[in-house]
Design a protein around this motif. Structure first.
Motif, mmCIF file in Angstrom:
data_model
loop_
_atom_site.group_PDB
_atom_site.id
_atom_site.type_symbol
_atom_site.label_atom_id
_atom_site.label_comp_id
_atom_site.label_asym_id
_atom_site.label_seq_id
_atom_site.Cartn_x
_atom_site.Cartn_y
_atom_site.Cartn_z
ATOM 1 N N GLU A 199 -42.336 -34.174 -35.392
ATOM 2 C CA GLU A 199 -40.978 -34.122 -35.944
ATOM 3 C C GLU A 199 -40.977 -34.643 -37.379
ATOM 4 O OE1 GLU A 199 -37.674 -35.201 -33.742
ATOM 5 O OE2 GLU A 199 -38.438 -34.543 -31.807
ATOM 6 N N GLU A 204 -34.313 -29.427 -42.278
ATOM 7 C CA GLU A 204 -32.875 -29.155 -42.392
ATOM 8 C C GLU A 204 -32.249 -29.204 -41.002
ATOM 9 O OE1 GLU A 204 -29.953 -25.421 -43.636
ATOM 10 O OE2 GLU A 204 -32.124 -25.168 -43.691
ATOM 11 N N GLU A 205 -31.000 -29.683 -40.931
ATOM 12 C CA GLU A 205 -30.292 -29.722 -39.653
ATOM 13 C C GLU A 205 -29.289 -28.575 -39.594
ATOM 14 O OE1 GLU A 205 -27.216 -32.751 -37.591
ATOM 15 O OE2 GLU A 205 -29.180 -33.631 -38.031
ATOM 16 N N ASP A 207 -26.534 -26.263 -36.753
ATOM 17 C CA ASP A 207 -25.917 -26.109 -35.441
ATOM 18 C C ASP A 207 -26.644 -24.995 -34.670
ATOM 19 O OD1 ASP A 207 -23.457 -26.514 -33.578
ATOM 20 O OD2 ASP A 207 -23.593 -24.344 -33.885
ATOM 21 N N THR A 234 -36.785 -26.414 -37.496
ATOM 22 C CA THR A 234 -35.573 -27.048 -38.019
ATOM 23 C C THR A 234 -35.076 -28.097 -37.036
ATOM 24 O OG1 THR A 234 -33.381 -26.544 -38.901
ATOM 25 C CG2 THR A 234 -34.047 -25.283 -36.992
ATOM 26 N N ARG A 235 -34.097 -28.878 -37.472
ATOM 27 C CA ARG A 235 -33.445 -29.826 -36.567
ATOM 28 C C ARG A 235 -32.220 -29.138 -35.979
ATOM 29 N NH1 ARG A 235 -34.360 -35.033 -36.372
ATOM 30 N NH2 ARG A 235 -32.179 -35.704 -36.416
ATOM 31 N N ARG A 237 -28.944 -28.942 -33.825
ATOM 32 C CA ARG A 237 -27.871 -29.840 -33.390
ATOM 33 C C ARG A 237 -26.956 -29.131 -32.392
ATOM 34 N NH1 ARG A 237 -25.632 -30.144 -37.847
ATOM 35 N NH2 ARG A 237 -23.843 -28.782 -37.508
ATOM 36 N N THR A 243 -29.607 -33.889 -31.118
ATOM 37 C CA THR A 243 -30.416 -33.075 -32.026
ATOM 38 C C THR A 243 -31.869 -33.098 -31.577
ATOM 39 O OG1 THR A 243 -28.939 -33.717 -33.811
ATOM 40 C CG2 THR A 243 -31.010 -32.719 -34.456
ATOM 41 N N SER A 245 -35.848 -31.357 -32.786
ATOM 42 C CA SER A 245 -36.592 -30.558 -33.775
ATOM 43 C C SER A 245 -37.374 -29.465 -33.058
ATOM 44 C CB SER A 245 -37.555 -31.442 -34.559
ATOM 45 O OG SER A 245 -36.832 -32.360 -35.336
#
Length: 321
Positions: A199, A204-205, A207, A234-235, A237, A243, A245
């Protein structure tokens, strides 16, 4: 009349693709049991670990196929007497797992299966669980699993999350051993969430539901052959859940001409058999998902779950193998 069952079909598929599977289950010393064993042996599935009861009946199912809707209804009679932990000695379990690359469980015969799963976990053998529905002790199996292949409804039923993508995030957060989870959606293909190995805090996070919509927009709806669309690492959510990864994938299904679509019985089992092969062959997810979709589609082209399961020499599989 043909052999069936989730594990039986998936292992038959894996054997035809080139693996050397062993099945652990229980049958009776009756004509059905004899047929079950002979069919496995003809396809190259090792039956050394089948327990045979002198009395009772082997499990069997009537499958009613609706020609118009292309759906099927199963009326199941369980095997009797059922398999119990005492049916398998410790040395038998050790022998069955010796040299195994992966253990596949369909969630049936849970009291015996959990003992095999615990031993596999001790030996660091990865476990793939088929979560077709809420079965007895399913939470215990999931905690030990490295991989999960779920039916369309299971992730949301199990997690109570509002959408399939958020349910997958919830599964990976609740099950730290799980490397990926796949949801099969029939003619709509599948969705897969794969956990990142390392991780990175710089990711970037986004949805997870929004990301799925972005991937769907990249789908080519005219393509008849199965494809795979993947996100970057990506992360992901999920609102109110957390969240994780990883990478999100969409796998499309083959568009089977109506004249060729005969019976969808066992399509999910064929998909899993191909995933088992892909994991043993170290296929990437981008290759695994179209491959599994291609194998599942081949199985829908004849009556019964096994009649048209492809062999590894099938030209439709040449590009994958």
């Amino acid at each position: 009349v043909q052999g069936g069952g989730n594990a039986g079909n998936a292992l038959t598929c894996a054997a035809r693709l080139g693996l050397n599977p062993r099945i652990i289950s229980k049958i009776a010393d009756d004509p059905q049991g004899k047929g079950i064993r002979e069919e496995f042996e003809a396809d190259g599935v090792d039956t050394s670990f089948l327990v045979v009861s002198k009395e009772g009946n082997s499990p069997f199912t009537y499958v009613i196929v609706d020609n118009q809707m292309k759906t099927r209804t199963c009326i199941h009679t369980p095997g009797d007497p059922p398999m119990i932990p005492d049916d398998l000695s410790e040395s038998t379990i050790f022998s069955a797992l010796d040299g195994a690359r992966i253990l596949y469980l369909d969630g049936r015969l849970p009291d015996t299966a959990i003992i095999v799963a615990q031993e596999a976990a001790r030996k660091n053998i990865p476990i793939l669980i088929d979560t077709e529905r809420q079965r007895e002790r399913i939470d215990e199996f999931l905690k030990l699993a490295s991989y999960a292949v779920c039916s369309a409804k299971f992730p949301q039923v199990w997690t109570e999350a509002p959408s399939v993508p958020s349910a997958l995030v919830s599964m990976l957060l609740r099950l730290p051993n799980l490397r990926f989870a796949i949801v099969t959606l029939g003619e709509d293909g599948c969705i897969m969430l794969e956990r990142s190995v390392n991780e990175s805090p710089e990711l970037e996070e986004i949805d997870v539901d929004s990301l799925l919509e972005q991937l769907k927009q990249r789908k080519d709806d005219r393509a008849a052959v199965p494809t795979c669309i993947s996100s970057l690492e990506t992360r992901l959510r999920a609102e109110g859940i957390g969240t994780v990864s990883g990478r999100l994938y969409i796998g499309t299904a083959e568009k089977i001409p109506p004249s060729e679509l005969v019976d969808t019985t066992g399509a999910g089992d064929a998909f899993i058999g191909a995933v088992l092969y892909a994991l043993c062959a170290n296929m990437s997810p981008e290759k695994m998902l179209p491959f599994a979709a291609q194998v599942a589609a081949a199985g829908c082209r004849a009556l019964g779950a096994r009649t048209s399961l492809p062999h590894r020499t099938d030209p439709r599989l040449a590009s994958f193998l």
